[in-house]
Design a protein around this motif. Structure first.
Motif, PDB file in Angstrom:
ATOM      1  N   LEU A  17       8.641  -6.310   2.282  1.00 30.19           N
ATOM      2  CA  LEU A  17       8.037  -7.638   2.367  1.00 30.19           C
ATOM      3  C   LEU A  17       6.550  -7.548   2.716  1.00 30.19           C
ATOM      4  CD1 LEU A  17      10.887  -9.529   4.258  1.00 30.19           C
ATOM      5  CD2 LEU A  17      10.122  -9.980   1.925  1.00 30.19           C
ATOM      6  N   GLY A  18       6.218  -6.687   3.673  1.00 31.29           N
ATOM      7  CA  GLY A  18       4.824  -6.544   4.069  1.00 31.29           C
ATOM      8  C   GLY A  18       3.955  -5.986   2.966  1.00 31.29           C
ATOM      9  N   THR A  19       4.491  -5.041   2.204  1.00 29.99           N
ATOM     10  CA  THR A  19       3.723  -4.410   1.130  1.00 29.99           C
ATOM     11  C   THR A  19       3.573  -5.322  -0.077  1.00 29.99           C
ATOM     12  OG1 THR A  19       4.507  -2.223   1.831  1.00 29.99           O
ATOM     13  CG2 THR A  19       3.597  -2.408  -0.390  1.00 29.99           C
ATOM     14  N   LEU A  20       4.686  -5.922  -0.508  1.00 37.62           N
ATOM     15  CA  LEU A  20       4.675  -6.712  -1.740  1.00 37.62           C
ATOM     16  C   LEU A  20       4.017  -8.076  -1.576  1.00 37.62           C
ATOM     17  CD1 LEU A  20       8.278  -5.924  -3.066  1.00 37.62           C
ATOM     18  CD2 LEU A  20       6.111  -4.895  -3.775  1.00 37.62           C
ATOM     19  N   ILE A  21       4.171  -8.704  -0.412  1.00 35.77           N
ATOM     20  CA  ILE A  21       3.677 -10.074  -0.235  1.00 35.77           C
ATOM     21  C   ILE A  21       2.384 -10.116   0.582  1.00 35.77           C
ATOM     22  CG2 ILE A  21       4.246 -12.375   0.645  1.00 35.77           C
ATOM     23  CD1 ILE A  21       7.170 -11.755   0.134  1.00 35.77           C
ATOM     24  N   LEU A  22       2.322  -9.332   1.660  1.00 33.20           N
ATOM     25  CA  LEU A  22       1.138  -9.374   2.527  1.00 33.20           C
ATOM     26  C   LEU A  22       0.085  -8.343   2.140  1.00 33.20           C
ATOM     27  CD1 LEU A  22       2.860  -9.840   6.016  1.00 33.20           C
ATOM     28  CD2 LEU A  22       1.907 -11.588   4.511  1.00 33.20           C
ATOM     29  N   GLY A  23       0.434  -7.436   1.237  1.00 37.37           N
ATOM     30  CA  GLY A  23      -0.522  -6.420   0.813  1.00 37.37           C
ATOM     31  C   GLY A  23      -0.807  -5.370   1.871  1.00 37.37           C
ATOM     32  N   GLU A  24       0.131  -5.165   2.803  1.00 36.30           N
ATOM     33  CA  GLU A  24      -0.064  -4.161   3.844  1.00 36.30           C
ATOM     34  C   GLU A  24       0.119  -2.759   3.263  1.00 36.30           C
ATOM     35  OE1 GLU A  24       1.639  -6.789   7.614  1.00 36.30           O
ATOM     36  OE2 GLU A  24       2.841  -5.181   6.757  1.00 36.30           O
ATOM     37  N   GLN A  25      -0.573  -1.797   3.836  1.00 33.46           N
ATOM     38  CA  GLN A  25      -0.442  -0.407   3.412  1.00 33.46           C
ATOM     39  C   GLN A  25      -0.204   0.473   4.627  1.00 33.46           C
ATOM     40  OE1 GLN A  25      -3.921   0.610   1.113  1.00 33.46           O
ATOM     41  NE2 GLN A  25      -3.103  -0.310  -0.745  1.00 33.46           N
ATOM     42  N   LEU A  26       0.786   1.360   4.529  1.00 37.41           N
ATOM     43  CA  LEU A  26       1.083   2.292   5.599  1.00 37.41           C
ATOM     44  C   LEU A  26       0.615   3.686   5.201  1.00 37.41           C
ATOM     45  CD1 LEU A  26       4.687   1.212   6.673  1.00 37.41           C
ATOM     46  CD2 LEU A  26       2.496   0.451   7.577  1.00 37.41           C
ATOM     47  N   ALA A  27       0.200   4.463   6.200  1.00 38.44           N
ATOM     48  CA  ALA A  27      -0.221   5.838   5.955  1.00 38.44           C
ATOM     49  C   ALA A  27       0.995   6.732   5.739  1.00 38.44           C
ATOM     50  CB  ALA A  27      -1.049   6.350   7.140  1.00 38.44           C
ATOM     51  N   LEU A  28       0.766   7.914   5.139  1.00 40.29           N
ATOM     52  CA  LEU A  28       1.850   8.847   4.873  1.00 40.29           C
ATOM     53  C   LEU A  28       2.567   9.238   6.151  1.00 40.29           C
ATOM     54  CD1 LEU A  28       3.352  10.603   2.834  1.00 40.29           C
ATOM     55  CD2 LEU A  28       1.607  12.386   3.189  1.00 40.29           C
ATOM     56  N   ARG A  29       1.828   9.381   7.268  1.00 40.86           N
ATOM     57  CA  ARG A  29       2.462   9.790   8.522  1.00 40.86           C
ATOM     58  C   ARG A  29       3.422   8.722   9.045  1.00 40.86           C
ATOM     59  NH1 ARG A  29      -2.494   8.043  11.299  1.00 40.86           N
ATOM     60  NH2 ARG A  29      -1.928   6.722  13.073  1.00 40.86           N
TER      61      ARG A  29
END
Length: 307
Positions: free
Chosen positions: A262-274
């Motif tokens: 939800l955060g990635t697809l709708i809010l455009g959030e990005q998490l680091a590989l770690r």
């Protein structure tokens, strides 16, 4: 206890509802102060549970002997963790907050080991805790060692919320002896939390001085309270009754997945590989704590030895 197809369906639905809580909170705190979001969440959810209790023809639990327990449970299970999580989400992505919140069973085991005589540390739990803390170290990276940053403070707040949930799980055992239904316990602690939050919110946030939130934020707060709190409570305890505590605990593994999506697809959030690596280590820890895969592997090994 075996999981039926209906149990699995409800488990995935519950993971979406609780994963959605991180999404809804991330939207809400963009315009509404975190403590105000907490008060609105618990207050609206309590009102929703009144309807559920009336439908079940159960009394509202306002007896003097249980109110003190509701206030303590509300502090540990709602006020502290909700406040810490919502404050953290003003600094870190919702998906990362959900990953850190997945350490709750790890903290629960540690707290229970020291406070409960019948909850001693088993080998699989110790291994699970080790992997869990390795995951936390990977998530934090060098931020904490290099000095406090905004992101590291947010992550530490999420860990504080998980620890508070751990204490709540231990304290909540006393409700079994109080002749209360699960919806009554949920309602009681939500009411107690709201009563505690209103003066805190008024003193700190002064919400009347803020501008009115937008419609998406209002919708997010309503969904957070009604769908991700009141309805989620009902589904959680429905699975608990039919499939048992061990099976319902599997939701901990699924919540970060829905929250990240939800955060990635709708809010455009990005998490680091770690962050994904840390989530994997925490997931391994939770599977070790669950114990079923380890038991199955050991049984298969014993069967192979006999043949």
């Amino acid at each position: 206890m075996r999981m039926t197809v209906q149990d699995w369906a409800l488990l995935f639905l519950l993971s979406l509802l609780w994963g959605g809580s991180f999404f809804f909170a991330a939207v809400a705190v963009r315009e509404v102060p975190p403590l105000t979001v907490v008060a609105l969440r618990t207050g609206i959810a309590a009102l929703t549970l009144i309807v559920i209790l009336k439908m079940r023809r159960e009394a509202l639990p306002f007896a003097k002997e249980v109110m003190a327990a509701f206030f303590v449970m509300g502090l540990l299970n709602n006020l502290l963790p909700f406040s810490l999580l919502f404050w953290a989400q003003t600094m870190i992505p919702s998906g990362l907050a959900s990953i850190l919140n997945a350490t709750t069973p790890i903290f629960s085991i540690i707290v229970a080991h020291f406070l409960l005589a019948d909850e001693r540390m088993a080998a699989n739990k110790a291994i699970g805790i080790l992997f869990g803390f390795l995951g936390v170290i990977v998530l934090l990276g060098g931020d904490v060692l290099n000095g406090a940053s905004i992101a590291s403070l947010g992550m530490l707040a999420c860990l504080g919320a998980a620890l508070s949930y751990g204490f709540a799980g231990v304290y909540g055992r006393r409700f079994k002896a109080m002749d209360l239904s699960v919806p009554q316990v949920a309602f009681g602690q939500l009411v107690a939390t709201t009563l505690m939050m209103v003066p805190i919110m008024s003193a700190v946030d002064r919400p009347w001085a803020s501008s009115a939130p937008s419609l998406p934020v209002i919708a997010s707060i309503l969904a957070l309270a009604i769908v991700s709190t009141a309805l989620a409570y009902v589904i959680f305890f429905r699975i608990l009754a039919s499939a048992g505590a061990v099976n319902v605990a599997l939701v901990t593994l699924l919540v970060p997945v829905s929250a990240i999506l939800l955060g990635t697809l709708i809010l455009g959030e990005q998490l680091a590989l770690r962050h994904y690596a840390g989530m994997g280590l925490i997931g391994v820890g939770l599977l070790a704590i669950d114990g079923r895969i380890v038991d199955r592997l050991s049984k298969n090994g014993e069967a192979g030895t006999r043949t």
